[in-house]
Design a protein around this motif. Sequence first.
Motif, PDB file in Angstrom:
ATOM      1  N   ILE A   1       0.869  -1.182   0.000  1.00 21.78           N
ATOM      2  CA  ILE A   1       0.000   0.000   0.000  1.00 21.78           C
ATOM      3  C   ILE A   1       0.904   1.229   0.000  1.00 21.78           C
ATOM      4  O   ILE A   1       1.677   1.439   0.926  1.00 21.78           O
ATOM      5  CB  ILE A   1      -0.943   0.010   1.222  1.00 21.78           C
ATOM      6  N   GLU A   2       0.833   1.992  -1.089  1.00 19.10           N
ATOM      7  CA  GLU A   2       1.675   3.196  -1.216  1.00 19.10           C
ATOM      8  C   GLU A   2       1.073   4.327  -0.380  1.00 19.10           C
ATOM      9  O   GLU A   2      -0.129   4.609  -0.482  1.00 19.10           O
ATOM     10  CB  GLU A   2       1.747   3.646  -2.682  1.00 19.10           C
ATOM     11  N   ILE A   3       1.909   4.959   0.446  1.00 21.46           N
ATOM     12  CA  ILE A   3       1.476   6.141   1.198  1.00 21.46           C
ATOM     13  C   ILE A   3       2.307   7.310   0.687  1.00 21.46           C
ATOM     14  O   ILE A   3       3.511   7.370   0.915  1.00 21.46           O
ATOM     15  CB  ILE A   3       1.691   5.953   2.720  1.00 21.46           C
ATOM     16  N   SER A   4       1.662   8.208  -0.051  1.00 17.21           N
ATOM     17  CA  SER A   4       2.427   9.317  -0.635  1.00 17.21           C
ATOM     18  C   SER A   4       2.579  10.436   0.385  1.00 17.21           C
ATOM     19  O   SER A   4       1.975  10.419   1.456  1.00 17.21           O
ATOM     20  CB  SER A   4       1.726   9.838  -1.897  1.00 17.21           C
ATOM     21  N   GLY A   5       3.425  11.410   0.038  1.00 14.05           N
ATOM     22  CA  GLY A   5       3.638  12.556   0.932  1.00 14.05           C
ATOM     23  C   GLY A   5       2.365  13.374   1.082  1.00 14.05           C
ATOM     24  O   GLY A   5       1.428  13.266   0.283  1.00 14.05           O
ATOM     25  N   TYR A   6       2.321  14.204   2.105  1.00  8.58           N
ATOM     26  CA  TYR A   6       1.143  15.040   2.365  1.00  8.58           C
ATOM     27  C   TYR A   6       1.193  16.339   1.572  1.00  8.58           C
ATOM     28  O   TYR A   6       2.268  16.899   1.360  1.00  8.58           O
ATOM     29  CB  TYR A   6       1.064  15.377   3.863  1.00  8.58           C
ATOM     30  N   THR A   7       0.036  16.821   1.181  1.00 10.36           N
ATOM     31  CA  THR A   7      -0.056  18.138   0.551  1.00 10.36           C
ATOM     32  C   THR A   7       0.030  19.198   1.652  1.00 10.36           C
ATOM     33  O   THR A   7      -0.119  18.892   2.840  1.00 10.36           O
ATOM     34  CB  THR A   7      -1.397  18.308  -0.188  1.00 10.36           C
ATOM     35  N   ASP A   8       0.232  20.460   1.247  1.00 13.93           N
ATOM     36  CA  ASP A   8       0.301  21.550   2.234  1.00 13.93           C
ATOM     37  C   ASP A   8      -0.996  21.661   3.030  1.00 13.93           C
ATOM     38  O   ASP A   8      -0.978  21.925   4.233  1.00 13.93           O
ATOM     39  CB  ASP A   8       0.594  22.888   1.537  1.00 13.93           C
ATOM     40  N   VAL A   9      -2.126  21.430   2.352  1.00 14.50           N
ATOM     41  CA  VAL A   9      -3.438  21.514   3.024  1.00 14.50           C
ATOM     42  C   VAL A   9      -3.551  20.395   4.064  1.00 14.50           C
ATOM     43  O   VAL A   9      -4.007  20.622   5.188  1.00 14.50           O
ATOM     44  CB  VAL A   9      -4.593  21.399   1.984  1.00 14.50           C
ATOM     45  N   GLU A  10      -3.106  19.190   3.684  1.00 17.78           N
ATOM     46  CA  GLU A  10      -3.147  18.052   4.621  1.00 17.78           C
ATOM     47  C   GLU A  10      -2.236  18.306   5.823  1.00 17.78           C
ATOM     48  O   GLU A  10      -2.604  18.034   6.961  1.00 17.78           O
ATOM     49  CB  GLU A  10      -2.731  16.765   3.895  1.00 17.78           C
ATOM     50  N   LYS A  11      -1.043  18.859   5.562  1.00 27.12           N
ATOM     51  CA  LYS A  11      -0.112  19.161   6.661  1.00 27.12           C
ATOM     52  C   LYS A  11      -0.731  20.165   7.631  1.00 27.12           C
ATOM     53  O   LYS A  11      -0.590  20.041   8.847  1.00 27.12           O
ATOM     54  CB  LYS A  11       1.200  19.726   6.103  1.00 27.12           C
ATOM     55  N   ARG A  12      -1.416  21.184   7.082  1.00 23.34           N
ATOM     56  CA  ARG A  12      -2.038  22.197   7.943  1.00 23.34           C
ATOM     57  C   ARG A  12      -3.109  21.561   8.821  1.00 23.34           C
ATOM     58  O   ARG A  12      -3.198  21.828  10.020  1.00 23.34           O
ATOM     59  CB  ARG A  12      -2.629  23.323   7.085  1.00 23.34           C
ATOM     60  N   ASN A  13      -3.924  20.693   8.215  1.00 21.56           N
ATOM     61  CA  ASN A  13      -4.964  19.995   8.986  1.00 21.56           C
ATOM     62  C   ASN A  13      -4.367  19.113  10.075  1.00 21.56           C
ATOM     63  O   ASN A  13      -4.868  19.069  11.197  1.00 21.56           O
ATOM     64  CB  ASN A  13      -5.819  19.132   8.043  1.00 21.56           C
ATOM     65  N   ILE A  14      -3.282  18.400   9.731  1.00 18.20           N
ATOM     66  CA  ILE A  14      -2.621  17.525  10.711  1.00 18.20           C
ATOM     67  C   ILE A  14      -2.078  18.363  11.869  1.00 18.20           C
ATOM     68  O   ILE A  14      -2.214  17.996  13.034  1.00 18.20           O
ATOM     69  CB  ILE A  14      -1.487  16.711  10.027  1.00 18.20           C
ATOM     70  N   ALA A  15      -1.470  19.505  11.535  1.00 21.96           N
ATOM     71  CA  ALA A  15      -0.915  20.387  12.577  1.00 21.96           C
ATOM     72  C   ALA A  15      -2.009  20.886  13.507  1.00 21.96           C
ATOM     73  O   ALA A  15      -1.868  20.839  14.734  1.00 21.96           O
ATOM     74  CB  ALA A  15      -0.185  21.559  11.934  1.00 21.96           C
ATOM     75  N   GLU A  16      -3.121  21.347  12.924  1.00 20.70           N
ATOM     76  CA  GLU A  16      -4.188  21.955  13.733  1.00 20.70           C
ATOM     77  C   GLU A  16      -4.960  20.918  14.548  1.00 20.70           C
ATOM     78  O   GLU A  16      -5.364  21.183  15.678  1.00 20.70           O
ATOM     79  CB  GLU A  16      -5.133  22.751  12.825  1.00 20.70           C
ATOM     80  N   LYS A  17      -5.161  19.731  13.964  1.00 26.04           N
ATOM     81  CA  LYS A  17      -5.988  18.719  14.654  1.00 26.04           C
ATOM     82  C   LYS A  17      -5.186  17.829  15.608  1.00 26.04           C
ATOM     83  O   LYS A  17      -5.731  17.315  16.579  1.00 26.04           O
ATOM     84  CB  LYS A  17      -6.687  17.822  13.620  1.00 26.04           C
ATOM     85  N   TYR A  18      -3.890  17.621  15.323  1.00 30.60           N
ATOM     86  CA  TYR A  18      -3.121  16.647  16.105  1.00 30.60           C
ATOM     87  C   TYR A  18      -1.842  17.217  16.730  1.00 30.60           C
ATOM     88  O   TYR A  18      -1.649  17.107  17.929  1.00 30.60           O
ATOM     89  CB  TYR A  18      -2.727  15.447  15.221  1.00 30.60           C
ATOM     90  N   LEU A  19      -0.976  17.811  15.881  1.00 30.08           N
ATOM     91  CA  LEU A  19       0.380  18.124  16.344  1.00 30.08           C
ATOM     92  C   LEU A  19       0.420  19.205  17.419  1.00 30.08           C
ATOM     93  O   LEU A  19       1.159  19.076  18.399  1.00 30.08           O
ATOM     94  CB  LEU A  19       1.265  18.541  15.152  1.00 30.08           C
ATOM     95  N   ILE A  20      -0.364  20.278  17.249  1.00 30.47           N
ATOM     96  CA  ILE A  20      -0.333  21.364  18.240  1.00 30.47           C
ATOM     97  C   ILE A  20      -0.825  20.839  19.596  1.00 30.47           C
ATOM     98  O   ILE A  20      -0.196  21.073  20.632  1.00 30.47           O
ATOM     99  CB  ILE A  20      -1.169  22.576  17.761  1.00 30.47           C
TER     100      ILE A  20
END
Length: 533
Positions: free
Chosen positions: A250-269
């Motif tokens: 199962i290929e997991i490609s890199g995240y787009t800038d929009v996906e990274k922003r969502n990940i930061a706001e929902k999880y990382l912070i």
Amino acid sequence: ELGEDEGTDYEVEEYLQKISKAHMPKEVKEKAEKEINRLLKISSSSPDAGVIRTYVDWLLELPWNKKTKDNTDLGKARAILAEDHYGLEEVKERILEYLAVKHIKKDMKGPILCFVGPPGVGKTSVAKSIARAMDRKYVRISLGGVRDEAEIRGHRRTYIGAIPGRIISSIAKVKVNNPVFLLDEIDKLNSDFKGDPASALLEALDPEQNNTFTDHYIEAPFSLQNVMFITTANTTATIPGPLLDRMEVIEISGYTDVEKRNIAEKYLIKKQLSEHGLKENQVNISTNAINEIIERYTRESGVRNLERNIGKLIRKAAVQIVEKNKKSVSINNLNIKKYLGIPKYDYEVAYEEDQVGVVTGLAWTNVGGETLFVEVNTMKGDGKLQLTGQLGDVMKESAMAALSYIKANAVNFNIDYQIFKETDIHVHVPEGAIPKDGPSAGITMATAIISALTKKPVRKDVAMTGEITITGRVLPIGGLKEKLLAAKRAGIKKVVLCSKNKADVSKIDPKIIRSMEIVYADKIDDVVKEALR
């Protein structure tokens, strides 16, 4: 001696009772009883007695018949997977499919999955989340740098200090025979004179064989068919073919800038605030600040450096809260330099005006897509082709193939053939210190050479990627999502691709390509029509 014999008799009796309660397969039970009865024939202080006890203890520790009950509530599993990770839809769907089928067919074999993708996209952490969603125990072993077959299959009992391999010992530790078993970094396995660990994994990762997996130490078949094996890798290039063939990739490609922003706001912070003991109302990081970190302070496919930078911001904020008694700290794109310093990266943007002999190509790297400028200069000479910019063999051959086609079809491009005998062509790909290779810059180099020879400028807002043949055909390439993201960042309006890449484009989120026109080409002539003024 009499007391010693009585002690041995009692010990043997105790072992035989444990064996009868262990629910071992018949042949394993007989083997354990035979070994224990040998204790009666030798002195309890003999080294062999210790070897026998250790061996039988391992047999008793193995969960021959113990398993956890799978969660069959798909709604709950879906919620857990969504709670822990953003995106990764293909991985989540595959797990839900398995749970659904397992609900219908109780004795289904465990799948063997291989998650392939760049560093920091969540391959290892999603395995832990899968175990939680399925209500299973989780066990992980790292294969990075493992070069001894005995690490996987154990040592034979004839060796002093012999122990089972890491698969059997990990299963004994979790005490169930159906855990989620993560084999991390399977692409980093090595082999030397001690054997090939990749070959030792063939039996464990084959659904047809792993119901009788035999460890060298245990010397009895142990079924791994209830285990859900998950392996992770950054690339499939270094995984041996027979091993790769046994796994569902199962290929997991890199995240787009929009996906990274969502990940930061929902999880990382939230995660970083919790780790640093701060509340959400004490540090406010704006969306603009997150965008600034993504675009100018990190360059990666995953989110590891993004998380590190968020952690750095929170630590700087903690200093202000403690030292200056501030109740809260706000960070936005205007004051972020105060906390993180001068931005490290500036994405290459398209040229401000049309240029002769300069074409924008698109490249894939380990940290995402990049724009790649191919520059061509012509000068008086005797027809030499010079290639610079640390180009690999495949890229050099692409330039030669492009030039061969242009020479053979000079009339079609209104080029006087005499020019090839009197002109040296120099192809350069900046940045000169970075090695580059691969066939996907073929059409880019061909277009740049044609532009330089005809003195026609190339449109500044057009980018392209594709392999070229000496008959002028355009062939498909990979890494399309990352390449299109790079084009979007650089302000490209039109991207030229091989028509066989249509299927790949259809899988990409429409938001990524909404602002760009995708043009498909079969021949280099079609590319030239789109790119040259």
